[in-house]
Design an enzyme around this catalytic site. Structure first.
Site, PDB file in Angstrom:
ATOM      1  N   ARG A  38     -12.790  30.730  -3.616  1.00 32.11           N
ATOM      2  CA  ARG A  38     -12.654  29.701  -2.578  1.00 32.11           C
ATOM      3  C   ARG A  38     -12.129  30.295  -1.263  1.00 32.11           C
ATOM      4  O   ARG A  38     -12.480  29.791  -0.189  1.00 32.11           O
ATOM      5  CB  ARG A  38     -11.727  28.578  -3.066  1.00 32.11           C
ATOM      6  CG  ARG A  38     -12.427  27.632  -4.010  1.00 32.11           C
ATOM      7  CD  ARG A  38     -11.530  26.520  -4.493  1.00 32.11           C
ATOM      8  NE  ARG A  38     -12.318  25.477  -5.124  1.00 32.11           N
ATOM      9  CZ  ARG A  38     -11.828  24.540  -5.917  1.00 32.11           C
ATOM     10  NH1 ARG A  38     -10.538  24.501  -6.210  1.00 32.11           N
ATOM     11  NH2 ARG A  38     -12.619  23.622  -6.440  1.00 32.11           N
ATOM     12  N   GLY A  69     -13.025  24.974  -9.292  1.00 30.21           N
ATOM     13  CA  GLY A  69     -12.163  26.152  -9.166  1.00 30.21           C
ATOM     14  C   GLY A  69     -12.042  26.934 -10.461  1.00 30.21           C
ATOM     15  O   GLY A  69     -12.262  28.154 -10.486  1.00 30.21           O
ATOM     16  N   LYS A  96      -9.213  17.407 -15.869  1.00 27.36           N
ATOM     17  CA  LYS A  96      -9.029  16.249 -14.973  1.00 27.36           C
ATOM     18  C   LYS A  96      -9.791  15.052 -15.546  1.00 27.36           C
ATOM     19  O   LYS A  96     -10.770  14.571 -14.961  1.00 27.36           O
ATOM     20  CB  LYS A  96      -9.523  16.584 -13.574  1.00 27.36           C
ATOM     21  CG  LYS A  96      -8.652  17.630 -12.877  1.00 27.36           C
ATOM     22  CD  LYS A  96      -9.200  17.970 -11.513  1.00 27.36           C
ATOM     23  CE  LYS A  96      -8.355  19.000 -10.807  1.00 27.36           C
ATOM     24  NZ  LYS A  96      -8.969  19.499  -9.574  1.00 27.36           N
ATOM     25  N   GLY A 148     -15.574  18.385  -8.969  1.00 32.52           N
ATOM     26  CA  GLY A 148     -15.631  16.927  -8.825  1.00 32.52           C
ATOM     27  C   GLY A 148     -16.564  16.543  -7.680  1.00 32.52           C
ATOM     28  O   GLY A 148     -17.320  15.569  -7.779  1.00 32.52           O
TER      29      GLY A 148
HETATM   30  N1  LIG Z   1      -9.070  21.210 -24.621  1.00 32.78           N
HETATM   31  C1  LIG Z   1      -8.366  21.374 -23.514  1.00 32.78           C
HETATM   32  N2  LIG Z   1      -7.085  20.946 -23.447  1.00 32.78           N
HETATM   33  C2  LIG Z   1      -6.368  21.121 -22.311  1.00 32.78           C
HETATM   34  N3  LIG Z   1      -6.835  21.725 -21.205  1.00 32.78           N
HETATM   35  C3  LIG Z   1      -8.094  22.169 -21.230  1.00 32.78           C
HETATM   36  C4  LIG Z   1      -8.930  22.012 -22.369  1.00 32.78           C
HETATM   37  N4  LIG Z   1     -10.127  22.561 -22.074  1.00 32.78           N
HETATM   38  C5  LIG Z   1     -10.054  23.044 -20.831  1.00 32.78           C
HETATM   39  N5  LIG Z   1      -8.840  22.825 -20.306  1.00 32.78           N
HETATM   40  C6  LIG Z   1      -8.316  23.242 -18.990  1.00 32.78           C
HETATM   41  O1  LIG Z   1      -9.020  22.630 -17.949  1.00 32.78           O
HETATM   42  C7  LIG Z   1      -8.675  23.326 -16.761  1.00 32.78           C
HETATM   43  C8  LIG Z   1      -9.724  23.152 -15.697  1.00 32.78           C
HETATM   44  O2  LIG Z   1      -9.987  21.767 -15.501  1.00 32.78           O
HETATM   45  P1  LIG Z   1     -10.620  21.224 -14.157  1.00 32.78           P
HETATM   46  O3  LIG Z   1      -9.666  21.393 -13.033  1.00 32.78           O
HETATM   47  O4  LIG Z   1     -11.090  19.842 -14.455  1.00 32.78           O
HETATM   48  O5  LIG Z   1     -11.864  22.200 -13.941  1.00 32.78           O
HETATM   49  P2  LIG Z   1     -12.489  22.786 -12.568  1.00 32.78           P
HETATM   50  O6  LIG Z   1     -11.363  23.429 -11.790  1.00 32.78           O
HETATM   51  O7  LIG Z   1     -13.532  23.743 -12.987  1.00 32.78           O
HETATM   52  O8  LIG Z   1     -13.008  21.576 -11.852  1.00 32.78           O
HETATM   53  C9  LIG Z   1      -8.496  24.770 -17.191  1.00 32.78           C
HETATM   54  O9  LIG Z   1      -7.277  25.240 -16.670  1.00 32.78           O
HETATM   55  C10 LIG Z   1      -8.503  24.724 -18.706  1.00 32.78           C
HETATM   56  O10 LIG Z   1      -7.458  25.466 -19.305  1.00 32.78           O
HETATM   57  O1  LIG Z   2     -10.051  21.839  -7.472  1.00 32.80           O
HETATM   58  C1  LIG Z   2     -10.585  20.848  -6.962  1.00 32.80           C
HETATM   59  O2  LIG Z   2     -11.486  20.069  -7.608  1.00 32.80           O
HETATM   60  P1  LIG Z   2     -12.311  20.559  -8.913  1.00 32.80           P
HETATM   61  O3  LIG Z   2     -11.322  20.887 -10.023  1.00 32.80           O
HETATM   62  O4  LIG Z   2     -13.144  19.373  -9.248  1.00 32.80           O
HETATM   63  O5  LIG Z   2     -13.141  21.724  -8.508  1.00 32.80           O
HETATM   64  C2  LIG Z   2     -10.313  20.420  -5.556  1.00 32.80           C
HETATM   65  O6  LIG Z   2      -9.447  21.308  -4.909  1.00 32.80           O
HETATM   66  C3  LIG Z   2      -9.779  19.005  -5.512  1.00 32.80           C
HETATM   67  O7  LIG Z   2      -8.523  18.945  -6.156  1.00 32.80           O
HETATM   68  P2  LIG Z   2      -8.000  17.524  -6.729  1.00 32.80           P
HETATM   69  O8  LIG Z   2      -8.890  17.152  -7.899  1.00 32.80           O
HETATM   70  O9  LIG Z   2      -6.563  17.786  -7.152  1.00 32.80           O
HETATM   71  O10 LIG Z   2      -8.106  16.527  -5.605  1.00 32.80           O
END
Ligand SMILES: Nc1ncnc2c1ncn2[C@@H]1O[C@H](COP(=O)(O)OP(=O)(O)O)[C@@H](O)[C@H]1O
Ligand SMILES: O=C(OP(=O)(O)O)[C@H](O)COP(=O)(O)O
Length: 401
Positions: free
Chosen positions: A40, A358, A202, A381
């Site tokens: 990023r 991320g 999330k 997201g």
């Molecule tokens: N079964 C699980 N229980 C808790 N955390 C998890 C699980 N599977 C994945 N994760 C966690 O989800 C996190 C990423 O989630 P998220 O922020 O939604 O993804 P991204 O950043 O790709 O959008 C990672 O740090 C990972 O460790």
């Molecule tokens: O990491 C982000 O989103 P992503 O996990 O969906 O890629 C963005 O920085 C938004 O963060 P937020 O979901 O805490 O608003």
């Protein structure tokens, strides 16, 4: 073609000597103070460099993580300022705050071509509330605004949306333009069957997107922390796994809608469970309907990976957001690495694959197969909401052409 004004619509004369506030998404994965994936930050360079070369005074702002109650050292943008400075080859001064007299003084005293970074915008709860009094203070030191934070463009926050009401012009940066152009093409003209893979942690912000995704996609894979809210919705025990009880009903609605539309949702059939959230935890692989009390699911098992491969084999367009397990720990990385291998192989046979978010991008970089995907997106997201057909608030708020 976008109807919104972009940095490319401005001339160098429009930028020279201007105090420009640039919203980037520098919400990078960290291990303590160490950035584990700087995608990023690297992706933000073209806009920042373009502005410095044009003689603007550049102030970069971003959020990092989700601090709950004011400033917290672990969410400081300090490591990002250092890394940005290394990549730009110039000093990036970290301001101690994102609003206030000290910030105004630093911006006022900066010279053309300088780069300043503000401290985490989420150290103020008014940022996510998009509170107008805060927005006004936040915007005060600058002449104009560039939004390059694709990863946060689905958030209507002070620094992504509110600020455009106070700074004119408000335009998009190169990264935002590039992401929107690629993703709009892939989604609107994407060949079918189309699939989404939604994992990560999330749960509440992504589960609500699934209903709308069912209208666009032929198939959905649920993975990561999202799985257990669905298993609970099916009446199964999930031990101490991550569950969002408030969204169990939503999970039921998503499954009912999929049934009524005749669309397929794939949940893992086997789960790697651990006796604690720790890299060295004791683990076992169990059937998804037999998670023992006191154990938490931190990855999917090998049978699920094989099922995911068969499920996706005919898909021509696939978008993934959210790792399928806690890939940061070696013991729980196989599900995520497995799906990345499946996607890379499908890309080689002609499918369009997009990995966004991320942590998902960090996992993909860790696998060594990032370059084999069709597109690596800085937004997870945000990509899902675009796929859903939404106009992202951070984009809608920019000036019209
Ligand atoms: N079964 C699980 N229980 C808790 N955390 C998890 C699980 N599977 C994945 N994760 C966690 O989800 C996190 C990423 O989630 P998220 O922020 O939604 O993804 P991204 O950043 O790709 O959008 C990672 O740090 C990972 O460790
Ligand atoms: O990491 C982000 O989103 P992503 O996990 O969906 O890629 C963005 O920085 C938004 O963060 P937020 O979901 O805490 O608003």
């Amino acid at each position: 073609m976008s109807t919104k004004k972009s940095i490319t619509d401005l001339s160098v004369a429009d930028l020279k000597g201007k105090k420009v506030l640039v919203r980037c998404d520098l919400n990078v994965p960290l291990d303590g103070k160490t950035i584990t994936d700087d995608t990023r930050i690297r992706s933000s360079i073209p806009t920042i460099e373009y502005l410095t070369k044009a003689g603007a005074i550049v102030t970069v702002c971003s959020h990092l993580g989700r601090p709950k109650d004011g400033p917290e050292d672990k969410y400081s943008l300090g490591p990002c300022a250092i890394r940005l400075g290394e990549l730009l080859g110039q000093e990036v001064k970290l301001a101690p705050d994102c609003i206030g007299d000290e910030v105004a003084k630093i911006v006022e005293e900066a010279k053309e071509g300088d780069v300043i970074m503000l401290e985490n915008t989420r150290f103020y709860k008014e940022e996510t509330k998009n509170e107008p009094g805060f927005v006004e203070k936040f915007a005060k030191p600058y002449d104009m605004y560039v939004n390059d934070a694709f990863g946060s463009a689905h958030r209507a926050h002070a620094s992504t949306e509110g600020v455009t009401k106070f700074l004119k012009p408000s335009v998009s940066g190169f990264l935002l333009d590039k992401e929107l152009k690629y993703l709009a093409g892939a989604i609107d003209h994407g060949e079918k069957p189309m699939a989404a893979i939604v994992g990560g942690s999330k749960v509440s912000s992504k589960i609500t997107v699934l209903n709308a995704l069912l209208d666009k996609c032929d198939k959905i894979i649920i993975g990561g922390g999202m799985v257990f809210t669905f298993l609970k919705a099916k009446g199964l025990s999930v031990g101490t796994s991550l569950v969002e009880d408030d969204f169990v009903e939503t999970a039921k609605e998503v499954m009912a809608k999929a049934d009524s539309l005749g669309k397929q949702i794939l949940l893992p059939s086997d789960i790697v469970v651990a006796d604690k959230f720790d890299a060295e935890a004791n683990t076992q692989i169990v059937a998804a309907d037999s998670i023992p009390d006191g154990w938490m699911g931190l990855d999917n098992g090998p049978d699920s990976t094989a099922e995911q491969k068969a499920f996706l084999s005919d898909c021509k367009t696939i978008i993934m957001n959210g790792p399928l397990g806690v890939f940061e720990f070696k013991a729980f990385e196989k599900g995520t690495m497995g799906i990345i291998d499946i996607l890379a192989d499908l890309t080689a046979s002609g499918s369009i694959t997009v990995i966004g978010g991320g942590d998902s991008v960090a996992a993909c970089e860790k696998s060594g197969r990032a370059k084999e995907m069709s597109h690596i997106s800085t937004g997870g997201g945000a990509s899902l909401e675009l796929m859903e057909g939404k106009i992202l608030p951070g984009v809608a708020a920019l000036d019209d052409k």
